[in-house]
Design an enzyme around this catalytic site. Structure first.
Site, PDB file in Angstrom:
ATOM      1  N   HIS A 227      -3.461   3.379  -2.897  1.00 28.79           N
ATOM      2  CA  HIS A 227      -3.746   2.964  -1.922  1.00 28.79           C
ATOM      3  C   HIS A 227      -3.865   1.660  -1.730  1.00 28.79           C
ATOM      4  O   HIS A 227      -2.475   0.894  -1.446  1.00 28.79           O
ATOM      5  CB  HIS A 227      -5.537   2.492  -1.461  1.00 28.79           C
ATOM      6  CG  HIS A 227      -5.706   1.799  -0.889  1.00 28.79           C
ATOM      7  ND1 HIS A 227      -5.779   2.595   1.020  1.00 28.79           N
ATOM      8  CD2 HIS A 227      -5.881   0.799  -0.732  1.00 28.79           C
ATOM      9  CE1 HIS A 227      -5.557   1.633   1.760  1.00 28.79           C
ATOM     10  NE2 HIS A 227      -6.197   0.330   0.905  1.00 28.79           N
TER      11      HIS A 227
ATOM     12  N   HIS B 198       0.731  -1.141   0.075  1.00 30.33           N
ATOM     13  CA  HIS B 198       0.298  -0.023  -0.427  1.00 30.33           C
ATOM     14  C   HIS B 198       1.094   1.529   0.229  1.00 30.33           C
ATOM     15  O   HIS B 198       1.648   1.619   0.739  1.00 30.33           O
ATOM     16  CB  HIS B 198      -1.533   0.051   1.069  1.00 30.33           C
ATOM     17  CG  HIS B 198      -1.832  -1.214   1.291  1.00 30.33           C
ATOM     18  ND1 HIS B 198      -0.970  -2.512   1.767  1.00 30.33           N
ATOM     19  CD2 HIS B 198      -3.556  -1.448   1.267  1.00 30.33           C
ATOM     20  CE1 HIS B 198      -2.373  -3.052   1.827  1.00 30.33           C
ATOM     21  NE2 HIS B 198      -3.419  -2.726   1.360  1.00 30.33           N
TER      22      HIS B 198
ATOM     23  N   HIS C 280     -29.706 -14.629  24.693  1.00 25.92           N
ATOM     24  CA  HIS C 280     -27.948 -14.178  25.501  1.00 25.92           C
ATOM     25  C   HIS C 280     -27.366 -15.461  26.019  1.00 25.92           C
ATOM     26  O   HIS C 280     -27.418 -15.390  27.128  1.00 25.92           O
ATOM     27  CB  HIS C 280     -28.488 -13.617  26.513  1.00 25.92           C
ATOM     28  CG  HIS C 280     -28.979 -11.895  26.741  1.00 25.92           C
ATOM     29  ND1 HIS C 280     -30.046 -11.411  25.378  1.00 25.92           N
ATOM     30  CD2 HIS C 280     -28.954 -10.631  27.482  1.00 25.92           C
ATOM     31  CE1 HIS C 280     -29.710  -9.991  25.517  1.00 25.92           C
ATOM     32  NE2 HIS C 280     -29.145  -9.422  26.860  1.00 25.92           N
TER      33      HIS C 280
ATOM     34  N   GLU D 262     -17.498  -3.627  24.133  1.00 26.23           N
ATOM     35  CA  GLU D 262     -17.149  -4.146  24.325  1.00 26.23           C
ATOM     36  C   GLU D 262     -15.882  -4.832  23.282  1.00 26.23           C
ATOM     37  O   GLU D 262     -14.916  -4.684  23.830  1.00 26.23           O
ATOM     38  CB  GLU D 262     -17.702  -6.106  23.854  1.00 26.23           C
ATOM     39  CG  GLU D 262     -18.847  -5.771  25.460  1.00 26.23           C
ATOM     40  CD  GLU D 262     -20.233  -4.713  25.060  1.00 26.23           C
ATOM     41  OE1 GLU D 262     -21.078  -5.620  25.423  1.00 26.23           O
ATOM     42  OE2 GLU D 262     -20.577  -4.375  23.741  1.00 26.23           O
TER      43      GLU D 262
END
Length: 660
Positions: free
Chosen positions: A261, A28, A462, A400
Site C-alpha cells: 500500500h 503508494h 451549542h 455538515e
C-alpha cells in the site's frame, strides 16, 4: 482496441507509478497498480481536452484516494496534459509539480485537492450537483449544452469514512444520474484485511441509498467496458461500479499484500515484475511508443469534442441558452441591489445576512446554497427561488462535513458561487472541508450563525468558544464577524470581490443595535477601522460582533471619568493581519494601552492588545443577557477592565440616568 494493447497500456501505468515511487523513495504503489486496468478502459470513455483542462463541458474525474498520485500523474502525462516526464521523475520533491497528494490546478488536470479520505467522494457529488443545476438552467429539449459525466475513483478507506455515507445518501436522494463511482474493492487496509474493522455489504448499502450497483472483475477489460457503458446510460440514479481488484497487481511476490500500500516496491521487485510483463527490466520510466500514441489520442479527440461544443454555442436557435450560460460564467456583481439597514434600530446579524443572501442571489444566477437542516435558524432560505436542482435552495440535511466538501466542488465547477450554513459550534464537523478550501483557494462561503454565548439557554454544547481562534489561525481563510447589519453589508461587498479566498460569516442569534452615528465604511476591506476616535486617547478598545456596542458605550463612560479611549471594530481579523504597519498603527495608536473584547477565546488578540477580555471557560445554560453579565461582557465590566489597564481608579459614573 484489443485487450492485448490494453494490457500493455495498463502495465505502462503500473511501472511508471512504481518507478516514480521508487525514485522518490516514498509513495503508494498498491492502488495505481491495482487500478491500472480500469484506468485504461476509462480513457476510452472519458470526454476531456488535455490542451484545455478548463473546458466547461468536460467529464470530471476525481481521485478520492489521493494517495494514488502515481496513477494520477502517469495518466496526465500519457494523455498529453501539461506535465513532463521530468515532472514524473521529480515526484514528491520540493517545488515539484507532482506533490505527494493531488492539489487543485497543480498541475492542470487535477480537478480538486484530495487526500483526506472520503472528501473526494463528496467532491464528486458536488461536481454532479453543479452539473445538474447548470444543465437545468441552460439545456433545452433540443440542445444539451451541459451533458458530461462525473467519475470518481474511491477505495475501502473512502467508503469507511462517514463523509462518504453523507454525500452518497444525498446523491441518491437527488438522483444524480451523471455520477459514476468506481470502487476499488481490494479488501486491503494499512493494517491488513478490511475485515479487521469492516464487514458492510456495499451492494445493499448503496441500493438502500438509491444507487445502481454494478459488480465486476476490475482486471477484466470487457467487464470494465460494459460496466462503464451501462453507467453512462443511467437515466434516473447515480451508479457505483464495485470493482474487485488486487492491490499491487503484477508486483511479483507482493500482489494482494497490505505492505504494498504505502512503500516503494524495491529495485529488485520492480525489475522482476517488468521482466515478467515483457518490459525492459533495467529501464526506468519506460513508455513504449505505441502506448504513448494510443494515450495521446486524447489530445486530438479532446480538441474535437470542444470544437463541436463551441460550434453548438454559436448556433442562432440557442441564443437564449448561450446568454443564460454567459450569465452563469460571468456574474455581474454591480447588479446587486444591496439592502439598506441604516434606519433599523436593531437586528440580529443572522437576519440581516438572510436579506443579503437573497439580494445577492436575485442578481447572480449562480449564487445558491443551503443549510444543514437549519435554514429557518440560519436565515438562509432564498425566497421564491425554488428547490434544487431546478431552483437555488439546497437541502443538505444534517450532513455538515459533506456539505462543506460538496460546496467546495461546486465552487470549482465554473458556473456557481455557493454558500452553506450551520450553527457556528458545528463548524467543527466541517473543519476538514474548510481546510481544503483554504489550501486550494476555493471561493466558498461558510455561513455560521449562533456565534457565542449569546446562544443562551441551549447551553455550552451549542456555544462556540474556541472556534473563532481556530479558523483565524487557518492560512488563506477569512472570518467575518460583523458588529451590526450595516457592517454586514459592507463585509459582503468586500468578500465577494476576493476571488480564491474562502470566507466565513460568523453571525449573532440575538439582536444587535445598529451603530450610530453613521460611519465611513471605507476601511472595512482592510479588516479593522476606527469607529470612534478621541483626541488625546490613552486607551484603545477593539472588538468584533456583539461586543463592539458595549465597547463604544464603555468608551463614553470612560470619557466621563476623564479617560479617553479610541474604539476599533475588527470585522475581519485575518484581513487586518495582512495590512502594512503604517495602517495598523493608524488604527491602533501605539501610544495607547489596548484592551480587546470578544465573547470567545480571543488569544490571537494578544498580538495587538495588552489585555484581552475573552472567554476563559465554556459557557452555561441561561438567558443570553445573564451570560454576558456573568462572563464580564457588560459596559461596567469593560470599563473597569480598561480603567485598570490605564492604572486609574474605576469610579461609577452616570450617563442619561444609567450608572456604570
Amino acid at each position: 482496441m484489443s485487450n492485448e494493447m490494453r494490457k500493455k497500456m495498463a502495465d505502462t501505468i503500473r511501472f511508471l507509478a512504481a518507478d516514480m515511487i521508487q525514485k522518490a523513495n516514498s509513495g503508494h504503489p498498491g492502488a495505481p497498480m491495482g487500478l491500472a486496468d480500469i484506468a485504461v478502459v476509462l480513457s476510452e470513455h472519458l470526454c476531456h481536452n488535455p490542451k484545455n483542462p478548463h473546458w466547461l463541458n468536460r467529464d470530471r474525474l476525481v481521485f478520492s484516494g489521493g494517495h494514488a498520485t502515481g496513477l494520477i500523474y502517469s495518466l496526465l502525462y500519457l494523455w498529453g496534459y501539461d506535465l513532463s516526464m521530468e515532472d514524473l521523475k521529480n515526484f514528491r520533491q520540493l517545488g515539484s509539480r507532482t506533490p505527494g497528494h493531488p492539489e487543485y490546478g497543480h498541475p492542470a488536470g487535477i480537478e480538486i485537492t484530495t487526500g483526506p479520505l472520503g472528501q473526494g467522494v463528496a467532491n464528486a457529488v458536488g461536481f454532479a450537483m453543479a452539473e445538474a443545476y447548470t444543465a437545468h438552467k441552460v439545456n433545452s429539449p433540443t440542445c444539451k449544452l451541459i451533458d458530461h459525466k462525473v467519475y470518481c475513483f474511491c477505495g475501502d478507506g473512502d467508503l469507511e469514512e462517514g463523509i462518504s455515507y453523507e454525500a452518497c445518501a444525498l446523491a441518491g436522494r437527488l438522483k444524480l444520474k451523471d455520477l459514476i463511482l468506481i470502487y476499488d474493492s481490494n479488501h486491503i487496509t494499512i493494517e491488513g484485511e478490511t475485515s479487521l474493522a469492516w464487514s458492510e455489504d456495499i451492494e445493499k448499502r448503496f441500493e438502500a441509498q438509491g444507487w445502481r450497483v454494478l459488480k465486476i472483475n476490475g482486471h477484466c477489460y470487457d467487464e470494465i467496458d460494459e460496466a462503464l457503458t451501462k453507467a453512462k446510460a443511467s437515466e434516473d440514479r447515480p451508479t457505483i461500479i464495485v470493482a474487485n481488484t488486487i492491490i499491487g497487481r503484477k508486483a511479483v511476490g507482493l500482489e494482494g499484500n497490505h505492505e504494498v500500500h504505502g512503500a516503494p516496491l524495491g529495485e529488485e521487485v520492480i525489475k522482476v515484475s517488468k521482466e515478467k510483463a515483457g518490459f525492459p527490466p533495467e529501464e526506468s520510466f519506460y513508455v513504449p511508443e505505441d502506448v504513448l500514441l494510443r494515450f495521446r489520442c486524447a489530445v486530438e479527440q479532446g480538441e474535437l469534442y470542444e470544437k463541436e461544443w463551441k460550434h453548438l454555442l454559436k448556433q442562432a436557435p440557442y441564443a437564449e441558452q448561450n446568454e443564460a450560460l454567459e450569465r452563469l460564467l460571468h456574474p455581474d456583481l454591480d447588479a446587486i441591489a444591496w439592502p439598506d439597514f441604516s434606519e433599523r434600530k436593531e437586528m440580529a446579524t443572522r437576519d440581516s445576512n438572510g436579506q443579503i443572501l437573497n439580494a445577492i442571489s436575485r442578481a447572480i444566477p449562480g449564487f445558491l446554497g443551503g443549510s444543514a437542516d437549519l435554514a429557518p435558524s440560519n436565515k438562509t432560505y432564498l425566497k421564491d427561488m425554488g428547490e434544487f436542482p431546478e431552483g437555488k435552495n439546497i437541502h443538505f440535511g444534517i450532513r455538515e462535513h459533506s456539505m462543506g466538501a460538496i460546496t467546495n466542488a461546486m465552487a470549482l465547477y465554473g458556473t456557481i458561487i455557493p454558500f452553506n450554513a450551520t450553527f457556528f459550534v458545528f463548524s467543527d464537523y466541517q473543519k476538514p472541508s474548510v481546510r481544503i478550501a483554504a489550501l486550494s483557494g476555493i471561493r466558498n462561503f461558510f455561513v455560521w450563525t449562533h456565534d457565542s454565548i449569546g446562544v443562551g439557554e441551549d447551553g455550552p454544547t451549542h456555544q462556540p468558544i474556541e472556534q473563532l481562534s481556530q479558523f483565524r489561525a487557518l492560512p488563506n481563510f477569512y472570518v467575518w464577524r460583523p458588529a451590526d447589519a450595516t457592517e454586514n453589508v459592507e463585509a459582503w461587498k468586500t468578500a465577494l470581490k476576493m476571488e480564491g479566498k474562502p470566507q466565513a460569516f460568523v453571525l449573532s442569534r440575538q439582536k444587535l443595535k445598529t451603530l450610530k452615528p453613521k460611519r465611513d465604511f471605507g476601511d472595512v476591506s482592510r479588516g479593522a477601522y476606527i469607529v470612534k476616535k478621541r483626541e488625546g486617547a490613552v486607551l484603545t478598545l477593539m472588538a468584533s460582533g456583539s461586543e463592539l456596542m458595549p465597547c463604544l458605550q464603555a468608551g463614553c463612560y470612560l470619557e466621563k471619568m476623564g479617560v479617553k479611549a479610541n474604539v476599533v471594530s475588527v470585522p475581519c481579523f485575518d484581513l487586518f493581519e495582512e495590512q502594512d504597519e503604517e495602517y495598523k498603527k493608524a488604527v491602533i495608536d501605539p501610544s495607547t494601552k489596548v484592551l480587546a473584547v470578544e465573547a470567545a477565546r480571543g488569544t490571537e488578540y494578544y498580538k495587538y492588545a495588552d489585555d484581552v477580555l475573552g472567554m476563559e471557560s465554556f459557557g452555561a445554560s441561561a438567558p443570553a443577557g445573564e451570560l454576558f453579565e456573568k462572563f464580564g461582557f457588560t459596559i461596567a465590566k469593560i470599563k473597569a477592565r480598561a480603567a485598570a489597564l490605564d492604572g486609574v481608579e474605576n469610579v461609577e459614573v452616570e450617563i442619561g440616568g444609567v450608572k456604570a
